[in-house]
Design a protein around this motif. Structure first.
Motif, PDB file in Angstrom:
ATOM      1  N   ALA A 177      44.119  54.540  44.767  1.00  0.00           N
ATOM      2  CA  ALA A 177      45.382  55.240  45.020  1.00  0.00           C
ATOM      3  C   ALA A 177      46.516  54.692  44.161  1.00  0.00           C
ATOM      4  CB  ALA A 177      45.742  55.159  46.501  1.00  0.00           C
ATOM      5  N   GLY A 178      46.212  54.454  42.888  1.00  0.00           N
ATOM      6  CA  GLY A 178      47.226  53.970  41.955  1.00  0.00           C
ATOM      7  C   GLY A 178      47.287  52.473  41.803  1.00  0.00           C
ATOM      8  N   THR A 179      46.567  51.738  42.617  1.00  0.00           N
ATOM      9  CA  THR A 179      46.523  50.272  42.496  1.00  0.00           C
ATOM     10  C   THR A 179      45.251  49.866  41.762  1.00  0.00           C
ATOM     11  OG1 THR A 179      47.732  49.957  44.577  1.00  0.00           O
ATOM     12  CG2 THR A 179      46.487  48.080  43.741  1.00  0.00           C
ATOM     13  N   PRO A 180      45.362  49.221  40.592  1.00  0.00           N
ATOM     14  CA  PRO A 180      44.157  48.767  39.900  1.00  0.00           C
ATOM     15  C   PRO A 180      43.401  47.745  40.749  1.00  0.00           C
ATOM     16  CG  PRO A 180      46.081  48.662  38.466  1.00  0.00           C
ATOM     17  CD  PRO A 180      46.584  48.905  39.852  1.00  0.00           C
ATOM     18  N   VAL A 181      42.081  47.847  40.730  1.00  0.00           N
ATOM     19  CA  VAL A 181      41.229  46.934  41.491  1.00  0.00           C
ATOM     20  C   VAL A 181      40.317  46.203  40.513  1.00  0.00           C
ATOM     21  CG1 VAL A 181      39.462  46.703  43.282  1.00  0.00           C
ATOM     22  CG2 VAL A 181      41.245  48.477  43.488  1.00  0.00           C
ATOM     23  N   LEU A 182      40.390  44.888  40.546  1.00  0.00           N
ATOM     24  CA  LEU A 182      39.492  44.051  39.756  1.00  0.00           C
ATOM     25  C   LEU A 182      38.620  43.282  40.729  1.00  0.00           C
ATOM     26  CD1 LEU A 182      38.730  43.010  36.899  1.00  0.00           C
ATOM     27  CD2 LEU A 182      40.381  41.157  37.254  1.00  0.00           C
ATOM     28  N   GLY A 183      37.330  43.598  40.747  1.00  0.00           N
ATOM     29  CA  GLY A 183      36.401  42.942  41.658  1.00  0.00           C
ATOM     30  C   GLY A 183      35.639  41.851  40.949  1.00  0.00           C
ATOM     31  N   LEU A 184      35.920  40.600  41.320  1.00  0.00           N
ATOM     32  CA  LEU A 184      35.293  39.446  40.689  1.00  0.00           C
ATOM     33  C   LEU A 184      34.060  39.010  41.472  1.00  0.00           C
ATOM     34  CD1 LEU A 184      38.508  37.302  40.042  1.00  0.00           C
ATOM     35  CD2 LEU A 184      37.403  38.889  38.458  1.00  0.00           C
ATOM     36  N   PRO A 185      33.138  38.303  40.833  1.00  0.00           N
ATOM     37  CA  PRO A 185      32.005  37.735  41.567  1.00  0.00           C
ATOM     38  C   PRO A 185      32.491  36.747  42.621  1.00  0.00           C
ATOM     39  CG  PRO A 185      31.667  37.605  39.188  1.00  0.00           C
ATOM     40  CD  PRO A 185      33.094  37.989  39.394  1.00  0.00           C
ATOM     41  N   GLY A 186      31.680  36.528  43.639  1.00  0.00           N
ATOM     42  CA  GLY A 186      32.044  35.555  44.662  1.00  0.00           C
ATOM     43  C   GLY A 186      31.827  34.125  44.232  1.00  0.00           C
ATOM     44  N   ASN A 187      30.912  33.897  43.304  1.00  0.00           N
ATOM     45  CA  ASN A 187      30.680  32.549  42.794  1.00  0.00           C
ATOM     46  C   ASN A 187      31.969  32.021  42.170  1.00  0.00           C
ATOM     47  OD1 ASN A 187      29.984  30.606  40.588  1.00  0.00           O
ATOM     48  ND2 ASN A 187      27.965  30.840  41.507  1.00  0.00           N
ATOM     49  N   PRO A 188      32.454  30.850  42.581  1.00  0.00           N
ATOM     50  CA  PRO A 188      33.769  30.390  42.122  1.00  0.00           C
ATOM     51  C   PRO A 188      33.874  30.163  40.624  1.00  0.00           C
ATOM     52  CG  PRO A 188      32.639  28.666  43.378  1.00  0.00           C
ATOM     53  CD  PRO A 188      31.855  29.910  43.573  1.00  0.00           C
ATOM     54  N   VAL A 189      32.830  29.652  39.992  1.00  0.00           N
ATOM     55  CA  VAL A 189      32.886  29.460  38.538  1.00  0.00           C
ATOM     56  C   VAL A 189      32.907  30.809  37.844  1.00  0.00           C
ATOM     57  CG1 VAL A 189      31.703  28.517  36.525  1.00  0.00           C
ATOM     58  CG2 VAL A 189      31.786  27.203  38.658  1.00  0.00           C
ATOM     59  N   SER A 190      32.061  31.720  38.298  1.00  0.00           N
ATOM     60  CA  SER A 190      32.037  33.064  37.719  1.00  0.00           C
ATOM     61  C   SER A 190      33.393  33.747  37.897  1.00  0.00           C
ATOM     62  CB  SER A 190      30.946  33.905  38.375  1.00  0.00           C
ATOM     63  OG  SER A 190      29.679  33.318  38.211  1.00  0.00           O
ATOM     64  N   ALA A 191      33.987  33.602  39.075  1.00  0.00           N
ATOM     65  CA  ALA A 191      35.279  34.234  39.342  1.00  0.00           C
ATOM     66  C   ALA A 191      36.349  33.705  38.395  1.00  0.00           C
ATOM     67  CB  ALA A 191      35.678  34.000  40.796  1.00  0.00           C
ATOM     68  N   MET A 192      36.337  32.388  38.148  1.00  0.00           N
ATOM     69  CA  MET A 192      37.368  31.821  37.291  1.00  0.00           C
ATOM     70  C   MET A 192      37.141  32.192  35.831  1.00  0.00           C
ATOM     71  SD  MET A 192      40.203  30.258  37.163  1.00  0.00           S
ATOM     72  CE  MET A 192      40.321  29.723  38.868  1.00  0.00           C
ATOM     73  N   VAL A 193      35.902  32.181  35.364  1.00  0.00           N
ATOM     74  CA  VAL A 193      35.630  32.580  33.982  1.00  0.00           C
ATOM     75  C   VAL A 193      36.036  34.033  33.770  1.00  0.00           C
ATOM     76  CG1 VAL A 193      33.820  32.985  32.268  1.00  0.00           C
ATOM     77  CG2 VAL A 193      33.833  30.859  33.594  1.00  0.00           C
ATOM     78  N   CYS A 194      35.690  34.907  34.720  1.00  0.00           N
ATOM     79  CA  CYS A 194      36.095  36.308  34.605  1.00  0.00           C
ATOM     80  C   CYS A 194      37.614  36.457  34.643  1.00  0.00           C
ATOM     81  CB  CYS A 194      35.460  37.133  35.722  1.00  0.00           C
ATOM     82  SG  CYS A 194      33.685  37.401  35.523  1.00  0.00           S
ATOM     83  N   SER A 195      38.289  35.624  35.420  1.00  0.00           N
ATOM     84  CA  SER A 195      39.751  35.677  35.467  1.00  0.00           C
ATOM     85  C   SER A 195      40.353  35.317  34.118  1.00  0.00           C
ATOM     86  CB  SER A 195      40.272  34.724  36.540  1.00  0.00           C
ATOM     87  OG  SER A 195      39.859  35.123  37.819  1.00  0.00           O
ATOM     88  N   ILE A 196      39.775  34.322  33.466  1.00  0.00           N
ATOM     89  CA  ILE A 196      40.259  33.931  32.145  1.00  0.00           C
ATOM     90  C   ILE A 196      40.092  35.067  31.145  1.00  0.00           C
ATOM     91  CG2 ILE A 196      39.776  32.398  30.186  1.00  0.00           C
ATOM     92  CD1 ILE A 196      39.061  30.244  32.343  1.00  0.00           C
ATOM     93  N   LEU A 197      38.964  35.753  31.220  1.00  0.00           N
ATOM     94  CA  LEU A 197      38.655  36.792  30.233  1.00  0.00           C
ATOM     95  C   LEU A 197      39.323  38.124  30.524  1.00  0.00           C
ATOM     96  CD1 LEU A 197      34.840  36.115  29.764  1.00  0.00           C
ATOM     97  CD2 LEU A 197      36.703  35.383  28.285  1.00  0.00           C
ATOM     98  N   PHE A 198      39.562  38.434  31.805  1.00  0.00           N
ATOM     99  CA  PHE A 198      40.040  39.769  32.158  1.00  0.00           C
ATOM    100  C   PHE A 198      41.360  39.773  32.927  1.00  0.00           C
ATOM    101  CE2 PHE A 198      35.340  39.890  32.153  1.00  0.00           C
ATOM    102  CZ  PHE A 198      35.166  40.669  31.016  1.00  0.00           C
TER     103      PHE A 198
END
Length: 401
Positions: free
Chosen positions: A283-304
């Motif tokens: 509904a107009g709010t972008p959604v970024l769904g990260l993995p639950g694994n904490p390292v994966s979540a942080m690496v994806c946060s850095i990249l995206f």
């Protein structure tokens, strides 16, 4: 699966800088200028002295000459008259150079005796004079739009006579961790459960780049509970979820948010760690769904997430900067997914930057990520490399997180 570059581009192409707001100059540090800062005056407003000394005509400035001191002009109190032949006016740093004067005799090159001053070193025309407008002129753009304001920029804006500045609104980011096994720090941990680090790490990352995080309560593995999040993120600029986006029976984020109208752009990226990543619109709010694994979540946060927040904040949105290093240890050949190896950084005797990957790259090892200085980038199907080979790295210390 799509590539890291394609995923980032698809995220960025639907995001736009947030609207501007006006803030007091005292609150402008680290905000992003939404419009150029235009000087409202000329600096300096007149020719001023760069040193303590005497203003005189350079034609009278020969070594050994003696001039008559006809007055003084402390900073903020310009001399009302003009300097004529054989005359001098006492000046201080920042004093307006009187009419008729075109040279400055330094205090240490002068000998004063009552209303007379002797010149001990020849004065050159124009030397030690800061010309009007030497720094900037009224109408100059002294700070460009799209710049994150440093303390130096704030000082420059103040000098340009701006008590208020137009800046982009800070991105507001809702953060949702999902999973029955999740407990927040300090809470009772359920049997087989874990303490959630994602919400706090992501909130810190959002703050570090100038955003405003809102950490939501943990959503259990319940489709209705996850779907109810849609009702709590109205007015937010992005929703970031962690967990629940893989392919298990309890990975419910995609279908739950779809039931509330989320359209899915993509899901799954050819990368390690972080394959189960999603992006959509609720509904107009972008959604970024990260993995639950904490390292994966942080690496994806850095990249995206970091480039996405940069775009929302009004900054140029680009991939994290990549620099060159040499390997401190051999790495094996890569498979079809881009890899991001956690590594330490050192400098060898030849002054070369050395990136040494941790021997175990398990994506559950959060301590290793905290100790890492960089991510070594490995392209899909990259061949094995020996120690000493050149690689690209993302320096984590350059990201401010």
């Amino acid at each position: 699966m799509i590539s890291v570059d394609e995923a980032r581009e698809r995220i960025l192409q639907v995001l736009h800088p947030l609207p501007a707001e006006i803030v007091a100059l005292a609150d402008a540090w680290q905000r992003v200028a939404a419009a150029p800062v235009i000087a409202r005056l000329t600096q300096p407003p007149a020719d001023v002295s760069a040193m303590d000394g005497y203003a005189l005509r350079a034609a009278d400035g020969a070594e050994g000459s003696v001039l008559r001191v006809i007055g003084a002009a402390p900073a903020g109190h310009p001399f009302a008259g003009a300097v004529g032949a054989g005359e001098a006016v006492r000046l201080f740093t920042g004093s307006v150079v009187p009419q008729g004067a075109d040279g400055i005799l330094l205090q240490e090159d002068a000998t004063r005796d009552g209303d007379r001053v002797r010149i001990n070193e020849t004065v050159a025309a124009g030397r030690h004079i800061r010309r009007a407008g030497q720094d900037f002129a009224a109408g100059d753009a002294v700070v460009p739009a799209g710049r994150r304001l440093t303390a130096r920029d704030v000082g420059l804006a103040a000098a340009a006579n701006h008590p208020w500045l137009s800046v982009h609104r800070r991105p507001r980011v809702a953060i949702l961790a999902t999973g029955d096994e999740i407990a927040l720090p300090g809470e009772p941990i359920p049997p087989g459960g874990i303490v959630s680090s994602n919400s706090h790490a992501l909130a810190a990352l959002v703050r570090a780049v100038g955003g405003e995080p809102m950490v939501l309560p943990v959503a259990r593995d319940d489709a209705l509970m996850i779907a109810a999040v849609a009702d709590s993120v109205a007015g937010m600029d992005m929703l970031v979820t962690t967990g629940g986006a893989s392919v298990g029976d309890h990975d419910l984020v995609i279908e739950s948010l779809k039931s509330r109208g989320m359209t899915l752009d993509f899901w799954q990226i050819a990368m390690r760690p972080g394959k189960p990543l999603l992006f959509g619109d609720l509904a107009g709010t972008p959604v970024l769904g990260l993995p639950g694994n904490p390292v994966s979540a942080m690496v994806c946060s850095i990249l995206f997430l970091l480039p996405a927040l940069s775009r929302l904040a009004g900054l140029p949105a680009a991939p994290p900067p990549v620099s060159a290093a040499i390997l401190g240890a051999a790495v094996k050949a890569n498979d079809k997914r881009a890899d991001h190896l956690r590594a330490t950084i050192s400098v060898d005797g030849a002054g070369r930057v050395v990136a040494t990957p941790f021997p175990v790259q398990d994506s559950a090892m959060l301590r290793r990520l905290a100790l890492a200085d960089a991510l070594i980038l490995r392209a899909p199907h990259a061949p094995s490399l020996e120690a000493g080979a050149e690689v690209g790295v993302i320096r984590l210390d350059s990201l401010g997180i």
